[in-house]
Design an enzyme around this catalytic site. Structure first.
Site, PDB file in Angstrom:
ATOM      1  N   GLN A  57       0.812  -1.226   0.000  1.00 53.34           N
ATOM      2  CA  GLN A  57       0.000   0.000   0.000  1.00 53.34           C
ATOM      3  C   GLN A  57       0.841   1.270   0.000  1.00 53.34           C
ATOM      4  O   GLN A  57       0.378   2.324  -0.448  1.00 53.34           O
ATOM      5  CB  GLN A  57      -0.985   0.026   1.181  1.00 53.34           C
ATOM      6  N   GLY A  60       1.670   3.631  -3.278  1.00 55.28           N
ATOM      7  CA  GLY A  60       0.810   4.689  -3.790  1.00 55.28           C
ATOM      8  C   GLY A  60       0.098   5.503  -2.734  1.00 55.28           C
ATOM      9  O   GLY A  60      -0.656   6.414  -3.049  1.00 55.28           O
ATOM     10  N   HIS A  61       0.323   5.206  -1.460  1.00 55.01           N
ATOM     11  CA  HIS A  61      -0.402   5.894  -0.372  1.00 55.01           C
ATOM     12  C   HIS A  61       0.587   6.407   0.654  1.00 55.01           C
ATOM     13  O   HIS A  61       0.709   5.801   1.721  1.00 55.01           O
ATOM     14  CB  HIS A  61      -1.392   4.932   0.276  1.00 55.01           C
ATOM     15  N   PHE A  62       1.262   7.398   0.514  1.00 58.45           N
ATOM     16  CA  PHE A  62       1.396   8.317  -0.607  1.00 58.45           C
ATOM     17  C   PHE A  62       2.872   8.411  -0.942  1.00 58.45           C
ATOM     18  O   PHE A  62       3.690   8.416  -0.029  1.00 58.45           O
ATOM     19  CB  PHE A  62       0.873   9.707  -0.227  1.00 58.45           C
ATOM     20  N   LEU A  67       1.561   6.744   4.348  1.00 55.34           N
ATOM     21  CA  LEU A  67       0.624   6.639   5.467  1.00 55.34           C
ATOM     22  C   LEU A  67      -0.154   5.336   5.321  1.00 55.34           C
ATOM     23  O   LEU A  67      -0.604   5.002   4.223  1.00 55.34           O
ATOM     24  CB  LEU A  67      -0.372   7.800   5.463  1.00 55.34           C
TER      25      LEU A  67
END
Length: 155
Positions: A57, A60-62, A67
């Site tokens: 995750q 792309g987050h972020f 986060l």
């Protein structure tokens, strides 16, 4: 509806990830509990999630400011709750899935390097098919997230 005769007896703590995988159907990348460190049958459980930078995750987050997504924090709390329900000897066999998420609040960000301490308290069981759990996620003694999680049995 069949009763789960294979529900394990009171486990020896801590429960390692291999034991947790024997209780829950989740696998990578959605197995979000590394260890169960406290357990009171039919009442509560406390688990640990070590948040690492190499989790998918964070691509792309972020980018540049990773986060942990709130939905994954909620899922981690739910998995600890799933351990409580799965170990109850009088619960029917089947898959427990989300039926609702109430009063969830996020209080602080969770980032790679954090250790989430995930608490689940069983609030109610209705007709052996519906469960309500109060979940909390803490980092360094600070509340990161909390809320009520509702589960329904899918046979």
């Amino acid at each position: 509806m069949t009763v789960n005769p294979d529900a394990p007896a009171l486990p020896t703590l801590p429960l390692a990830v291999e034991t947790i995988q024997g209780l829950l159907p989740h696998r990578y990348p959605f197995a979000l509990v590394d260890r169960i460190i406290d357990y009171v049958p039919g009442e509560r459980a406390v688990g640990i999630k070590n948040v690492t930078f190499n989790e998918p995750q964070f691509q792309g987050h972020f980018p540049g400011r990773p986060l942990m997504p709130g939905v994954l924090i909620v899922e981690a709390m739910a998995q600890v709750g799933g351990v409580i329900v799965t170990l109850m000897p009088d619960m029917p066999q089947g898959l427990f899935v989300f039926a609702g998420i109430d009063q969830v609040r996020f209080r602080r960000p969770v980032v790679p390097g954090d250790q989430l301490v995930l608490s689940a308290q069983l609030l109610s069981v209705k007709r052996r098919r519906f469960c309500k759990i109060q979940g909390e996620a803490m980092v360094d003694g600070q509340l990161a997230a909390s809320g009520e999680l509702l589960f329904s049995l899918v046979e």
